[in-house]
Design an enzyme around this catalytic site. Structure first.
Site, PDB file in Angstrom:
ATOM      1  N   GLN A 255       5.089   3.235  30.874  1.00 57.00           N
ATOM      2  CA  GLN A 255       3.972   2.714  30.086  1.00 57.00           C
ATOM      3  C   GLN A 255       4.212   1.278  29.622  1.00 57.00           C
ATOM      4  O   GLN A 255       3.258   0.539  29.389  1.00 57.00           O
ATOM      5  CB  GLN A 255       3.710   3.630  28.894  1.00 57.00           C
ATOM      6  CG  GLN A 255       3.115   4.973  29.294  1.00 57.00           C
ATOM      7  CD  GLN A 255       2.735   5.836  28.108  1.00 57.00           C
ATOM      8  OE1 GLN A 255       3.422   5.852  27.092  1.00 57.00           O
ATOM      9  NE2 GLN A 255       1.647   6.568  28.228  1.00 57.00           N
TER      10      GLN A 255
ATOM     11  N   LEU B  82      -3.374  10.261  23.409  1.00 58.49           N
ATOM     12  CA  LEU B  82      -4.100   9.312  24.248  1.00 58.49           C
ATOM     13  C   LEU B  82      -4.778   8.246  23.402  1.00 58.49           C
ATOM     14  O   LEU B  82      -4.983   7.112  23.854  1.00 58.49           O
ATOM     15  CB  LEU B  82      -5.132  10.062  25.095  1.00 58.49           C
ATOM     16  CG  LEU B  82      -5.848   9.253  26.178  1.00 58.49           C
ATOM     17  CD1 LEU B  82      -4.861   8.754  27.221  1.00 58.49           C
ATOM     18  CD2 LEU B  82      -6.933  10.098  26.840  1.00 58.49           C
ATOM     19  N   ALA B  83      -5.107   8.584  22.163  1.00 56.74           N
ATOM     20  CA  ALA B  83      -5.831   7.664  21.285  1.00 56.74           C
ATOM     21  C   ALA B  83      -5.122   6.326  21.141  1.00 56.74           C
ATOM     22  O   ALA B  83      -5.747   5.261  21.230  1.00 56.74           O
ATOM     23  CB  ALA B  83      -6.028   8.305  19.910  1.00 56.74           C
ATOM     24  N   ASP B  84      -3.807   6.346  20.914  1.00 54.78           N
ATOM     25  CA  ASP B  84      -3.103   5.072  20.758  1.00 54.78           C
ATOM     26  C   ASP B  84      -2.759   4.453  22.108  1.00 54.78           C
ATOM     27  O   ASP B  84      -2.620   3.236  22.229  1.00 54.78           O
ATOM     28  CB  ASP B  84      -1.843   5.245  19.898  1.00 54.78           C
ATOM     29  CG  ASP B  84      -0.777   6.089  20.547  1.00 54.78           C
ATOM     30  OD1 ASP B  84       0.017   5.528  21.310  1.00 54.78           O
ATOM     31  OD2 ASP B  84      -0.710   7.292  20.285  1.00 54.78           O
ATOM     32  N   GLN B  85      -2.671   5.271  23.167  1.00 59.50           N
ATOM     33  CA  GLN B  85      -2.346   4.749  24.489  1.00 59.50           C
ATOM     34  C   GLN B  85      -3.510   3.992  25.129  1.00 59.50           C
ATOM     35  O   GLN B  85      -3.301   3.165  26.019  1.00 59.50           O
ATOM     36  CB  GLN B  85      -1.902   5.900  25.399  1.00 59.50           C
ATOM     37  CG  GLN B  85      -0.622   6.580  24.933  1.00 59.50           C
ATOM     38  CD  GLN B  85      -0.353   7.886  25.660  1.00 59.50           C
ATOM     39  OE1 GLN B  85      -0.977   8.199  26.677  1.00 59.50           O
ATOM     40  NE2 GLN B  85       0.573   8.675  25.138  1.00 59.50           N
TER      41      GLN B  85
ATOM     42  N   HIS C 205       0.578   6.827  14.353  1.00 60.46           N
ATOM     43  CA  HIS C 205       0.882   6.208  15.645  1.00 60.46           C
ATOM     44  C   HIS C 205      -0.252   5.272  16.060  1.00 60.46           C
ATOM     45  O   HIS C 205      -0.018   4.153  16.534  1.00 60.46           O
ATOM     46  CB  HIS C 205       1.058   7.312  16.693  1.00 60.46           C
ATOM     47  CG  HIS C 205       2.255   7.152  17.559  1.00 60.46           C
ATOM     48  ND1 HIS C 205       3.533   7.072  17.072  1.00 60.46           N
ATOM     49  CD2 HIS C 205       2.377   7.052  18.903  1.00 60.46           C
ATOM     50  CE1 HIS C 205       4.387   6.946  18.071  1.00 60.46           C
ATOM     51  NE2 HIS C 205       3.704   6.922  19.188  1.00 60.46           N
TER      52      HIS C 205
END
Length: 348
Positions: free
Chosen positions: A107, A291-294, A316
């Site tokens: 990532q 997934l929200a922060d990614q 996060h």
């Protein structure tokens, strides 16, 4: 030079990874102090140090403080990200091997390479399925398909399973360069189409993944969900087991998992994973808390604004938003009450 407080918010590795990615993309030098100050063992662990050196290598950057346990780092990018063939091995920085999550390295370098000129092939070695980190299965079935909707073209192939604490796994990542990123509008997830599950064990009896699969199928069918389970017994360098569930909605994807360990039954592992999925399903949100922060990083680099509703506004998420805004690439607004994240990219 951009100064970043590594102890801010949840004080974990996400501050480091986001900073490395954006420094490589923008060419801005960074200094990070208090790296992972919020963790039981602060400083750079094997996977973080591998990510640091990977980010530097793809842009010929200079480093100071790149050592195991270091809580201070300076990174000066060296003139643009270079596409190419790379090998990064988490175990190389820690004698005796490591199950440090290679997905965290993945990532860190994915977006810089996706925006570079030319295609890249990366081999990553270490832990592929490690607790408290995205698994390769999650990357393959949730993260990359969601990023594909934003214009990122990448594929991952699992070559060998690597569990905690031994590691020994391998992944091959193909990244298409020159990607043009678009925004994401995801406020409604639509109906649930299906749940796909993978129960797997390496160097353990075949009944273990089968029991996990059977229990998960029974639980999810009882909850009224359409489910398809697969049980696999694979070869590996060490024993390990886990179950990984992917829920496909009309407009979004999400994934959850559970890991086997001593004195924890196969059925209990399945119950843990199913409990997480069912809890998310009840929220009605299209984006899970991980997934929200990614999604923040590709969204702020897109040529359009983005907004999406999340299952939970985590520390996060808010920490990652604050780090991204340090680079002046856009404005991120988090509506706590509505659980909606809005990203206004400076490219709009």
């Amino acid at each position: 030079m951009i100064n970043i407080d590594g102890s801010y918010g949840e004080g974990g590795g996400q501050v480091l990874r986001t900073s490395l990615s954006l420094a490589a993309i923008t060419g801005e030098p960074i200094r990070i102090a208090g790296i992972r100050a919020g963790r039981r063992k602060p400083g750079l662990a094997a996977q973080h140090l591998t990510a640091v050196r990977a980010a530097a290598r793809i842009c010929h950057g200079e480093l100071q403080g790149d050592a195991l346990g270091s809580t201070m780092l300076e990174f000066i990018p060296g003139g643009g990200v270079k596409a190419g063939n790379y090998i990064f091995d988490v175990s190389e920085v820690q004698q005796g091997g490591s199950a440090g999550a290679i997905t965290l390295v993945l990532q860190t370098i994915l977006l810089p390479l996706a925006l570079a000129d030319g295609d890249s092939h990366i081999t990553l070695r270490g832990g592929t399925h490690v607790i408290f980190s995205p698994t390769v299965t999650y990357i393959e079935r949730v993260y990359l398909p969601m990023l594909c909707r934003m214009g990122i073209k990448a594929q991952v192939k699992l070559g060998a399973w690597g569990w905690y604490p031994r590691g020994g796994g391998e992944v091959n990542l193909q990244v298409k360069g020159g990607c043009q990123l678009c925004g994401l509008n995801l406020l409604e997830r639509g109906e649930l189409k299906r749940v796909q599950g993978l129960a797997v064990a390496t160097e353990l009896p075949a009944h273990i993944p089968q029991r996990m699969a059977n229990r998960a199928e029974n639980l999810l069918r009882t909850a009224g969900l359409r489910v398809s389970m697969q049980a696999l017994r694979e070869k590996g360098v060490a024993p390990g087991a886990g179950i990984f569930l992917t829920a496909e909605y009309c407009n979004s994807l999400t994934g959850f998992g559970g890991f086997g360990r001593l004195r924890l039954s196969s059925e209990k592992v399945a119950e843990i994973a199913c409990g997480q999925l069912l809890q998310f399903h009840e929220t009605g949100a299209p984006v899970d808390e991980h997934l929200a922060d990614q999604l923040l990083l590709p969204a702020v680099l897109a040529s359009e604004s983005s907004q999406y509703k999340v299952a939970e506004v985590s520390t996060h998420l808010t920490t990652n938003a604050a780090v991204i805004e340090k680079f002046g690439l856009g404005k991120i607004t988090v509506n706590q009450a509505e659980r909606v994240v809005a990203i206004a990219s400076s490219k709009v």
